[in-house]
Design an enzyme around this catalytic site. Structure first.
Site, PDB file in Angstrom:
ATOM      1  N   GLY A 250     -40.225  -6.303  62.438  1.00 32.69           N
ATOM      2  CA  GLY A 250     -39.947  -5.798  61.106  1.00 32.69           C
ATOM      3  C   GLY A 250     -39.765  -6.845  60.020  1.00 32.69           C
ATOM      4  N   ASP A 251     -39.396  -8.072  60.398  1.00 31.12           N
ATOM      5  CA  ASP A 251     -39.155  -9.114  59.387  1.00 31.12           C
ATOM      6  C   ASP A 251     -39.620 -10.462  59.930  1.00 31.12           C
ATOM      7  OD1 ASP A 251     -38.360 -10.296  57.031  1.00 31.12           O
ATOM      8  OD2 ASP A 251     -36.221 -10.323  57.514  1.00 31.12           O
ATOM      9  N   LEU A 252     -40.835 -10.494  60.440  1.00 34.65           N
ATOM     10  CA  LEU A 252     -41.304 -11.641  61.212  1.00 34.65           C
ATOM     11  C   LEU A 252     -41.962 -12.698  60.333  1.00 34.65           C
ATOM     12  CD1 LEU A 252     -41.266 -12.642  64.120  1.00 34.65           C
ATOM     13  CD2 LEU A 252     -43.557 -11.689  64.409  1.00 34.65           C
ATOM     14  N   ASN A 256     -37.739 -16.307  61.178  1.00 30.17           N
ATOM     15  CA  ASN A 256     -37.192 -15.348  62.148  1.00 30.17           C
ATOM     16  C   ASN A 256     -37.898 -15.404  63.495  1.00 30.17           C
ATOM     17  OD1 ASN A 256     -35.316 -14.528  60.308  1.00 30.17           O
ATOM     18  ND2 ASN A 256     -36.442 -12.718  59.649  1.00 30.17           N
TER      19      ASN A 256
END
Length: 351
Positions: A250-252, A256
């Protein structure tokens, strides 16, 4: 309109680690000796995040280390959402850090999350390249695993069954993308989900806050209405042959994901880790698109991921559509530095 369920439903990932009403109690539960005061632990600040206060916590003389994230009590849902995301990722077999304890310390006025420590890989570039291959394998493992689903009428007591009458995009709770709320109501149509809960939510916020003008908002609305022509269906299928979604990080972006040392701290082997997620269920291309937004992923990573067959023809043409969500989020969070990117994509696909 596609069927949608309530944002909140039974979530097996939200009560999987111990919870404490003080950081001292949590540290004692993890320590191999009794700690009478937090003065007995060594806290070394760690840089890199702008949402939580991060520290490396070393307990007493044992050199036992854990990673500590702290925030205000009001921001406790941010840390709790991270617990859910990490637990869900670990359940697929993909590699990430392990949540150890979560809590709200009213006396200190802080919420906290204790995690296992990942030591950054410091070996040779050649071994680092192998680590990028491994990171791609971890992401593919995440995407290929059968994703969690909300209870459905054909099997109301089990949201992880092999066969579904419908596949839903979304998540059990709303969570966060950076520090922004991320809407995740379960929706039976991926294109509708991305239109309303990704592009629609962020573009309306940007318009309401006078970050974009009406023309740009209308262009984005036109993109929302033709997503079925712009974005493909899921690349994976279930046992009945119908397309099914994937669990997403989702927030790659590059911050991250990391290459870490192996368990024996060998400099001959780098391991890939997926960290700091904003999980939901949807199309795996969204994760891959975000890896390209701020750079930092190598050609070895992309070559290795492509071998898993999860990327469909024309992906490079779709990257901007997926990343419009993140450009809008950054516009809402950080201001006009991201306006040109939003306008460029809106005009390209929404004129």
């Amino acid at each position: 309109m596609a069927d949608s369920t309530s944002t909140h439903s039974d979530n097996t990932y939200d009560n999987t680690i111990p919870r404490f009403d003080s950081l001292l109690k949590a540290v004692n539960a993890l320590s191999n000796r009794s700690i009478s005061s937090l003065d007995d632990v060594d806290l070394q600040p760690v840089s890199g995040g702008d949402i939580n206060e991060a520290s490396l916590l070393t307990i007493g003389d044992s050199n036992q280390q854990v990673f500590l994230k702290q925030n205000t009590i009001e921001k406790a849902p941010v840390l709790e959402a991270e617990v859910e995301g990490l637990t869900a990722i670990r359940a697929t077999g993909a590699r990430t850090c392990q949540p150890l304890a979560f809590g709200i310390d009213n006396e200190r006025g802080r919420s906290f999350l204790l995690l296992s420590v990942i030591h950054a890989f410091k070996g040779s570039n050649a071994h680092a390249q192998e680590g990028w291959h491994d990171l791609a394998s971890q992401l593919a493992t995440l995407h290929q695993a059968q994703p969690p689903q909300p209870p459905q009428p054909d099997n109301p007591d089990n949201f992880d069954n092999n066969q579904h009458s419908k596949w839903y995009a979304g998540w059990f709770d709303d969570n966060f993308i950076g520090s922004s709320p991320q809407r995740n109501s379960w929706t039976a149509n991926w294109h509708e989900f991305f239109a309303s809960q990704r592009l629609g939510a962020q573009s309306q916020m940007a318009f309401d806050n006078q970050r974009i003008n009406r023309q740009t908002l209308q262009q984005i609305e036109r993109i929302q209405h033709k997503l079925e022509q712009l974005l493909p269906n899921y690349p994976l299928t279930d046992e009945a042959g119908q397309p099914r979604p994937s669990l997403l990080h989702g927030d790659l972006w590059a911050g991250n994901a990391m290459l870490g040392q192996s368990a024996d701290n060998s400099e001959d082997k780098a391991l890939g880790y997926l960290i700091d997620p904003a999980v939901y269920v949807g199309h795996p291309e969204t994760d891959l698109a975000l890896t390209q937004l701020f750079g930092g992923f190598t050609s070895e990573f992309y070559d290795a991921y492509l071998e898993h067959g999860l990327v469909q023809d024309g992906f490079t043409e779709r990257v901007d559509i997926y990343n419009l969500y993140h450009y809008l989020n950054h516009l809402n969070l950080f201001g006009s530095g991201y306006l040109n990117a939003v306008q460029r994509i809106a005009q390209r696909f929404g004129s």
